[in-house]
Design an enzyme around this catalytic site. Structure first.
Site: not given
Ligand SMILES: Cc1ncc(COP(=O)(O)OP(=O)(O)O)c(N)n1
Ligand SMILES: Cc1nc(C(=O)O)sc1CCOP(=O)(O)O
Ligand SMILES: [Mg+2]
Length: 535
Positions: A241, A243-244
Site C-alpha cells: 500500500g 504506492g497508494c
C-alpha cells in the site's frame, strides 16, 4: 480556497479499488488522508478479495455504477483533488473524464497508474495502457508510476538505473501534449502576473524496486528540472500500500494548498515515517503486509484503552531530588514503586531539561508498560506526546485540561488538581478523567501549597462527578484517616515523599499498599454486611 456550499475542508476524492485486507487501495487512501488531516470521499471501481498472501479475486464495478458514484460525490461536495488508483477498463477511464468535464475539481488530478499489485497480480490489463497515455495523462497534474508501471507504459523499456528513471520521467511527461499545449498559454499568463508554475504536469517515477539501491530513490520531473528524491530504504516487509499511500498523501497536501514539489516531499517523508514506525508490526501471514498509517497500533498492543478509576488506588508521584539523595535512578525508583504495589505513576520533574525529561519518560514508560501500569507526565503535554505516555496531570496554572484534551486526543488520561467545588465542576466540563485534591495535610514537597484538610477534600469529592485521588502530606500513619471517609468517588492516595524520600522504595510502597488494602477490605465487608442486613 473557493467556497462551494460552505465546504472549506480540504477534500480528496479517491477513485480506486477496494482491498479487503485494507493495506492498499481505497482503504489506504482513506487512512492516508485521515492521517494527513484531509477529508476523503471514495468512488470504488473494483472490489478485490485480497490479503497479505495476494489477490484471490477481483470484481469490477459496472461503469454505470462508477458514474453514479462520481455524480453523487461531485454534484454535492467541493472536491479539491481527485486521486486515481485502479481504473479497470477503458470505459471507466472515459466515465471518469466525462464526470471531471461536467464537475471540474478545484486543484488537481493525481494519477497513480496502478496495473499490478505488490503480489504481482494484474489489476488493470494492458489494453488500458493506450487509454492512460492518450486520455488520462494529458489531464493529470501528476502521474506516479513505479518502475514496472513506467516500463509498461513506455512499451516495456528496461529501467535499471537512476538515469533510466530520468529518461522514463521525460518520456512520460511528453505524453501530456494537450495539457502542455493548454498550459503553454497559461504559463505565459502566469509569468506575466508573477505566479508560480505549479499547474503544469509532473511525473514521479518511484524507484522502490530499483535493484541494488540502499536508498529509496524517486525521480520527480516537472518538465523543466529533474529532482532526485532520496530517503534511506527501510528494511521491512510491511510495505503493502505504499504506492497508494504516497499518491494519496500528495493529493492531500495539494488539497491543503501546498505546491507540487513540496507535496511530493512531504508525502515521501510521511511514508518513510509510517514504514519506520511499522517495521515490526505483524498483520497477516503472507509477505505483502500492511503498515500503520496512524502510527498508533504499536503502543495500542500494550496499553489499556480506557482509564480505570481503580488505578488511582496507590498513586506514586516521583521526585528526582529525593531519588538522587538516596542514590538511585528514576527508572529504578519507578520499578521499585510498582513492585511495591503502585497502581499508577506520575513523573514530576520540575527542573529537568526537556531532553532529559523526555529520555527519562521513555525509559520509565518501558518499565510501566512491562507491568501494565499507566505513566502520566506532570505539567508537560509536549513530553507526554513525544514519549507516548498514557497521559498528563495539570494544575490550575498549567495548560487548561480542555486544551490538553485537544492535543492528546480522547484516549489519553488527564488529571487536574482541584481545591474547590468550582474547579471540580470545571475539570469535568473540560474532559478530565480524574481529580487530584489537596493538600490534605501540610507538605514540604510543594512550596506554599494551601492545605484544605479532610473537610476540604470531602467537599471536593462530593461536588465531583470524576473520581478523586487525595494528595499532600499523606503517609502510612495518616492514609487510613483519608480512606476511612465515606465518599464513594475517593479512589486512593497520591504520595511523593512517603515513597521516594526513603531508603527503600519497595518496602515503603508495600507498607502503604498493605495498609490501603486493609482499609479497602474493611470497607467492602462493611458494605456487604449492610446489604445483608438491608440497611
Ligand atoms: C495527583 C496529583 N494531584 C495534584 C498534583 C499537583 O499538581 P499542580 O497543582 O499542577 O502542582 P505541581 O505538581 O505541578 O507542582 C499532582 N502533581 N498530582
Ligand atoms: C505535588 C503536590 N500537589 C499537591 C496539591 O495539594 O495539589 S501536594 C503535592 C506534594 C505531595 O507530596 P508529599 O506526598 O511528599 O506530601
Ligand atoms: Mg502543575
Amino acid at each position: 480556497m473557493i467556497e462551494k456550499n460552505g465546504d472549506s475542508i480540504p477534500h480528496v476524492l479517491s477513485v480506486a479499488g477496494s482491498d479487503s485486507g485494507a493495506g492498499a487501495g481505497i482503504q489506504a487512501d482513506l487512512k492516508a488522508c485521515a492521517a494527513r488531516g484531509v477529508y476523503c470521499s471514495t468512488v470504488i471501481t473494483a472490489v478485490t478479495a485480497q490479503n497479505t498472501l495476494g489477490v484471490q479475486g477481483v470484481h469490477d464495478v459496472p461503469e454505470d455504477f462508477v458514474a453514479q458514484q462520481l455524480k453523487s460525490v461531485l454534484s454535492d461536495m467541493q472536491v479539491d483533488v481527485v486521486k486515481t488508483g485502479v481504473l479497470p477498463s477503458i470505459r471507466v477511464v472515459k466515465v471518469l473524464l466525462q464526470s471531471l468535464a461536467e464537475f471540474p475539481v478545484r486543484a488537481a488530478l493525481v494519477v497513480d497508474p496502478v496495473m499490478v499489485s505488490t503480489s504481482g497480480d494484474v489489476l488493470a490489463g494492458s489494453s488500458i495502457l493506450s487509454s492512460f497515455r492518450e486520455e488520462l495523462f494529458p489531464m493529470a497534474d501528476i502521474v506516479t508510476p513505479n518502475i514496472k508501471e513506467a516500463s509498461a507504459l513506455l512499451g516495456g523499456i528496461h529501467l535499471e538505473t537512476v538515469a533510466d528513471m530520468c529518461n522514463a520521467a521525460k518520456l512520460l511527461h511528453a505524453l501530456g501534449p494537450r495539457k502542455v499545449l493548454k498550459v503553454e498559454r497559461l504559463r505565459v499568463i502566469l509569468q506575466v502576473i508573477g505566479e508560480a508554475w505549479d499547474v503544469f504536469q509532473n511525473v514521479l517515477v518511484k524507484g522502490g524496486d530499483l535493484p541494488d539501491s540502499l536508498d529509496a530513490v524517486d525521480i520527480f520531473f516537472n518538465g523543466e528540472r529533474f529532482y532526485e528524491l532520496r530517503l534511506s530504504r527501510i528494511k521491512t516487509r510491511n510495505t503493502h500500500g505504499t504506492g497508494c499511500t504516497l499518491a494519496s498523501c500528495i493529493a492531500a497536501e495539494l488539497a491543503k494548498g501546498s505546491p507540487m514539489l513540496t507535496s511530493v516531499k512531504v508525502a515521501k517523508r510521511y511514508v518513510e515515517t509510517a514504514l519506520e514506525y511499522s517495521k515490526e508490526i505483524l498483520i497477516g501471514n503472507g509477505s505483502q503486509r500492511p503498515f500503520d498509517h496512524s502510527l498508533r497500533l504499536k503502543s495500542g498492543f500494550h496499553r489499556k484503552e480506557v482509564f480505570n478509576p481503580s488505578d488511582l488506588f496507590l498513586y506514586a508521584v516521583t521526585d528526582s531530588g529525593m531519588n538522587k539523595k538516596w542514590g538511585r535512578s528514576m527508572v529504578d525508583a519507578v520499578g521499585a514503586a510498582i513492585q511495591g504495589g503502585a497502581t499508577i505513576v506520575q513523573l514530576r520533574e520540575k527542573d529537568a531539561e526537556t531532553q532529559d525529561f523526555l529520555e527519562t519518560a521513555k525509559a520509565c514508560l518501558a518499565v510501566c508498560r512491562s507491568y501494565g501500569v499507566p505513566l502520566l507526565i506532570n505539567d508537560r503535554i509536549d513530553v507526554a506526546l513525544a514519549s507516548d505516555a498514557d497521559g498528563v496531570h495539570v494544575g490550575q496554572s498549567d495548560m487548561p485540561a480542555s486544551a490538553a484534551r485537544t492535543l492528546l486526543g480522547p484516549e489519553k488520561i488527564i488529571g487536574v488538581s482541584c481545591k474547590t467545588i468550582e474547579q471540580a465542576q470545571q475539570a469535568w466540563i473540560s474532559g478530565a478523567d480524574y481529580i487530584g485534591s489537596g493538600g490534605v495535610y501540610s507538605t514540604n514537597t510543594k512550596a506554599n501549597n494551601p492545605t484544605i484538610g479532610l473537610d476540604g477534600l470531602k467537599t471536593v469529592c462530593l461536588a465531583s462527578k470524576l473520581p478523586v485521588v487525595a494528595i499532600g502530606g499523606i503517609n502510612a500513619s495518616n492514609a487510613g484517616s483519608v480512606m476511612k471517609m465515606e465518599v464513594p468517588n475517593l479512589k486512593g492516595v497520591a504520595v511523593v515523599s512517603a515513597l521516594f524520600d526513603r531508603e527503600n522504595v519497595l518496602t515503603e510502597t508495600k507498607k502503604l499498599h498493605d495498609l490501603l488494602m486493609e482499609h479497602h477490605h474493611r470497607k467492602s465487608n462493611e458494605i456487604h454486611a449492610r446489604q445483608l442486613s438491608g440497611k
